[in-house]
Write an enzyme that holds these catalytic residues in place. Sequence first.
Site, PDB file in Angstrom:
ATOM      1  CB  CYS A 103       1.303  -0.398  10.776  1.00 30.81           C
ATOM      2  SG  CYS A 103       0.490  -0.017   9.250  1.00 30.81           S
ATOM      3  CB  CYS A 206      -2.459   0.081  11.766  1.00 25.87           C
ATOM      4  SG  CYS A 206      -1.575   0.904  10.447  1.00 25.87           S
TER       5      CYS A 206
END
Length: 379
Positions: A103, A206
Amino acid sequence: MTAPTKQRVVVGLSGGVDSAVTAYLLKQQGHEVVGIFMKNWEDDDDSEYCSSRQDFLDAASVADVIGIEIEHVNFAANYKDRVFAEFLREYQAGRTPNPDVLCNAEIKFKAFLDHAMRLGAEKIATGHYARVRSVADPAYENGQRFELLKGLDPLKDQSYFLHRLNQAQLSKTMFPVGELPKTEVRRIAGDIKLPNAKKKDSTGICFIGERPFREFLNRYLANEPGPIKDDRGRKLGEHVGLSFYTLGQRKGIGIGGVKEKGAPRGGGEHDPWFVARKDMASNTLYVVQGHDHPWLQQHTLVADDLSWVDGKGPAAGQPGVGAKTRYRQADAPCVVEAADAKTISLRFPDAQWAVTPGQSAVLYQGDVCLGGGVIASAE
């Protein structure tokens, strides 16, 4: 080269206290600060587990108190293509990926960075606990080499999750709270009466948030039940699908009532069971009894999909190198046995516990994060 005293800095405002204090500190330093809230998940945004609506309200409240503009940007398509699809592929293959690493590399320091540059930013900033240092080096562009350093608060250091950042990304990045302990960040937030000063730190996947993990994965992955066996090959039960287990897992295996009397090799009658191996070919989950069982101790690993902060990485035999094979552990001294463009082989004098394919092996030299790769195998 001294940075100009005032720069246009775009801050990723998540709704959390770390990014809020980041924006405040930069404003205090005289920078022109713009906040961006990233929305990266849409599948069940109205559920109790996905808090992006509340997070945006918190971020907007922070921007109002600090006196900066905030923009709401949707990167959900990028996230699904670049991060979540890979996340699912890894789980389907029996590995355990780290979505935060991907991410950061693909969204926060690629899609977000690109967007910020289009807004005329000179730098971006996030609330990560890490630091960037510029070192004079004629071999690099503009005579500068950028190093990624651990955050000064050892309990909050997030350089592990940032190890895939490269020179171009680091040259444009600021981590103001990386110079502070978390307690000081909370104190600043309270002193300036930020509305989220006491908001708890986010955990979970995330941008997807905290949720029952197996139930969540079940919506995306096919699961094929199979046998659970011990290290002697005896069947102890049935697993619900290999994708739903990770090496070293103790809870949720489903054989809590099974005890192995007189267990050899590190296990006693009442010792807990741990996931130790996954055999994809036979769809078998292997468990062992006792935290110190030999199947849970690894001295070597091979990592691929490498990414080095300086673009080169450590050489075989380079002294003073340590590595983390999971986030919350101290750097373990290791020897770089072999390294090329595609793989690196590490040997640890002290056995590492439950080294897990799919996770990141991140290398350090003191406080400097060198980069790392994805663990392919361990013995």
